[in-house]
Motif scaffolding. Structure first.
Motif, PDB file in Angstrom:
ATOM      1  N   PRO A 154      -1.974   8.799   5.286  1.00  0.00           N
ATOM      2  CA  PRO A 154      -2.685   9.877   4.361  1.00  0.00           C
ATOM      3  C   PRO A 154      -1.244  10.632   3.706  1.00  0.00           C
ATOM      4  O   PRO A 154      -1.349  11.275   2.672  1.00  0.00           O
ATOM      5  N   LYS A 155      -0.303  10.633   4.328  1.00  0.00           N
ATOM      6  CA  LYS A 155       1.109  11.229   3.938  1.00  0.00           C
ATOM      7  C   LYS A 155       1.614  11.029   2.559  1.00  0.00           C
ATOM      8  O   LYS A 155       2.374  11.724   1.808  1.00  0.00           O
ATOM      9  N   GLY A 156       1.392   9.662   2.114  1.00  0.00           N
ATOM     10  CA  GLY A 156       1.512   9.128   0.743  1.00  0.00           C
ATOM     11  C   GLY A 156       2.849   8.594   0.389  1.00  0.00           C
ATOM     12  O   GLY A 156       3.427   8.343  -0.475  1.00  0.00           O
ATOM     13  N   ASN A 157       3.747   8.469   1.689  1.00  0.00           N
ATOM     14  CA  ASN A 157       4.784   7.967   1.583  1.00  0.00           C
ATOM     15  C   ASN A 157       5.037   6.556   2.356  1.00  0.00           C
ATOM     16  O   ASN A 157       6.121   6.168   2.837  1.00  0.00           O
ATOM     17  N   CYS A 158       4.011   5.862   2.292  1.00  0.00           N
ATOM     18  CA  CYS A 158       3.940   4.404   2.953  1.00  0.00           C
ATOM     19  C   CYS A 158       3.504   3.567   2.001  1.00  0.00           C
ATOM     20  O   CYS A 158       2.800   3.491   0.999  1.00  0.00           O
ATOM     21  N   VAL A 216       4.512  -0.808  -4.819  1.00  0.00           N
ATOM     22  CA  VAL A 216       5.644  -1.360  -3.751  1.00  0.00           C
ATOM     23  C   VAL A 216       6.794  -2.006  -4.556  1.00  0.00           C
ATOM     24  O   VAL A 216       7.610  -2.155  -3.810  1.00  0.00           O
ATOM     25  N   GLU A 217       6.247  -2.657  -5.642  1.00  0.00           N
ATOM     26  CA  GLU A 217       7.684  -3.437  -6.270  1.00  0.00           C
ATOM     27  C   GLU A 217       8.770  -2.696  -6.598  1.00  0.00           C
ATOM     28  O   GLU A 217       9.753  -2.992  -6.869  1.00  0.00           O
ATOM     29  N   LYS A 218       8.502  -1.247  -6.801  1.00  0.00           N
ATOM     30  CA  LYS A 218       9.521  -0.366  -7.053  1.00  0.00           C
ATOM     31  C   LYS A 218      10.613  -0.207  -5.628  1.00  0.00           C
ATOM     32  O   LYS A 218      11.663   0.191  -5.783  1.00  0.00           O
ATOM     33  N   ASN A 219       9.932  -0.580  -4.580  1.00  0.00           N
ATOM     34  CA  ASN A 219      10.612  -0.734  -3.287  1.00  0.00           C
ATOM     35  C   ASN A 219      11.499  -1.772  -3.032  1.00  0.00           C
ATOM     36  O   ASN A 219      10.983  -2.719  -3.145  1.00  0.00           O
ATOM     37  N   ILE A 235      -0.511  -5.472   3.908  1.00  0.00           N
ATOM     38  CA  ILE A 235      -1.212  -4.494   2.893  1.00  0.00           C
ATOM     39  C   ILE A 235      -0.165  -3.888   2.273  1.00  0.00           C
ATOM     40  O   ILE A 235       0.631  -3.129   2.863  1.00  0.00           O
ATOM     41  N   VAL A 236      -0.199  -3.717   0.872  1.00  0.00           N
ATOM     42  CA  VAL A 236       0.834  -2.937   0.106  1.00  0.00           C
ATOM     43  C   VAL A 236       0.212  -2.360  -0.885  1.00  0.00           C
ATOM     44  O   VAL A 236      -0.963  -2.527  -1.629  1.00  0.00           O
ATOM     45  N   HIS A 237       0.850  -1.154  -1.269  1.00  0.00           N
ATOM     46  CA  HIS A 237       0.585  -0.326  -2.501  1.00  0.00           C
ATOM     47  C   HIS A 237       0.862  -0.730  -3.713  1.00  0.00           C
ATOM     48  O   HIS A 237       1.832  -1.702  -3.691  1.00  0.00           O
ATOM     49  N   SER A 238       0.157  -0.575  -4.719  1.00  0.00           N
ATOM     50  CA  SER A 238       0.388  -1.142  -6.071  1.00  0.00           C
ATOM     51  C   SER A 238       1.771  -0.747  -6.667  1.00  0.00           C
ATOM     52  O   SER A 238       2.208  -1.448  -7.447  1.00  0.00           O
ATOM     53  N   ASP A 275      -2.236  -8.262   0.722  1.00  0.00           N
ATOM     54  CA  ASP A 275      -3.365  -7.506   0.104  1.00  0.00           C
ATOM     55  C   ASP A 275      -2.986  -6.299  -0.427  1.00  0.00           C
ATOM     56  O   ASP A 275      -2.244  -5.661   0.146  1.00  0.00           O
ATOM     57  N   ILE A 276      -3.157  -6.182  -1.874  1.00  0.00           N
ATOM     58  CA  ILE A 276      -2.899  -4.900  -2.736  1.00  0.00           C
ATOM     59  C   ILE A 276      -4.134  -4.062  -2.480  1.00  0.00           C
ATOM     60  O   ILE A 276      -5.101  -4.316  -2.937  1.00  0.00           O
TER      61      ILE A 276
END
Length: 245
Positions: free
Chosen positions: A71-75, A39-42, A34-37, A60-61
């Motif tokens: 929930p910390k927002g850095n994942c 994530v391409e910046k990583n 599962i990735v964040h939308s 899965d996005i």
């Protein structure tokens, strides 16, 4: 997807780097990524894509799932995998008696990998090594290790009596600076609050790490790190010599 529970038959990584380690070492256990939308910046994402494509793993996005599980927002990436422990292999062992701190456990795993120790013995009751907090603290090192739980130390000891045993204790008989071996061995550590009980003085050669009287004891992960550095020094000294030549 629900938050982690010990009773689950799956767990998950939190972060790009541990997810990459999972995909590199245990692709057969991965159910999906599962990735964040964003994530391409990583810079690690292209490798995740490459490994998932190679192993036919679905990506899965889902920002909602990422925020729910971290929930910390850095994942930016989460790898969902089937829980599966590898049996101990031939080699040196680290034995942890009743470890309870997830951060310490993860740090110890990473330190073990750094010093070439791949077998981890855990005596119950103990922390759950598959808790995502442990996995994150290990930075994915857990996926390189062979781990077995035992209900009591004596059961483990009887199975591996051919090892040399070195319990690390404040009451240890020998200064660590005067102890060294290249034979198969087990380094034994107690838990964070009470260390090893006196009965462990009867197993092998007990060892203490000398330190100033300004403190009463060392943090568990620090003690493990110092001990691994000491017992592996010849191995890494030889590697340094080979590189310099």
């Amino acid at each position: 997807m629900k938050g982690y529970k010990k009773s689950n038959d799956y767990s998950y990584t939190l972060g790009v780097f541990p997810t990459i380690e999972l995909l590199k070492t245990r692709p057969q256990d991965v159910q999906r990524v599962i990735v964040h939308s964003s994530v391409e910046k990583n810079k690690g994402y292209p490798l995740i894509q490459k490994l998932c494509l190679k192993n036919h793993i679905y990506i899965d996005i889902s920002d909602k799932t990422i925020h729910k599980l971290s929930p910390k927002g850095n994942c930016f990436a989460i790898g969902v995998f089937k829980k599966n422990l590898s049996s101990l292999k031939k080699g040196h062992h680290i034995a942890l008696v009743n470890p309870m701190d997830m951060g310490n456990m993860g740090t110890i795993m990473r330190t073990m990998l750094g010093f070439g120790y791949y077998n981890l013995v855990i005596i119950k009751p103990a922390v759950d090594v598959f808790d995502p907090k442990v996995i994150r603290a290990s930075m994915g090192a857990i996926f390189h290790l062979n781990i077995e739980y035992y209900d009591d130390f004596e059961c483990y000891y009887q199975k591996y009596k051919h090892h040399e045993f070195y319990p690390l204790m404040l009451k240890g008989a020998s200064n660590i600076h005067n102890v060294f071996t290249e034979n198969l061995h087990t380094l034994v550590f107690g838990n964070e609050s009470s260390g090893l009980p006196d009965e462990y003085l009867n197993y092998g050669k007990s060892v203490f790490i000398p330190h100033s009287e300004e403190i009463d004891s060392l943090n568990l992960s620090m003690a493990v790190g110092l001990t691994l550095f000491h017992f592996s020094k010849n191995q890494f000294q030889n590697k340094r010599i080979l590189r310099e030549e």
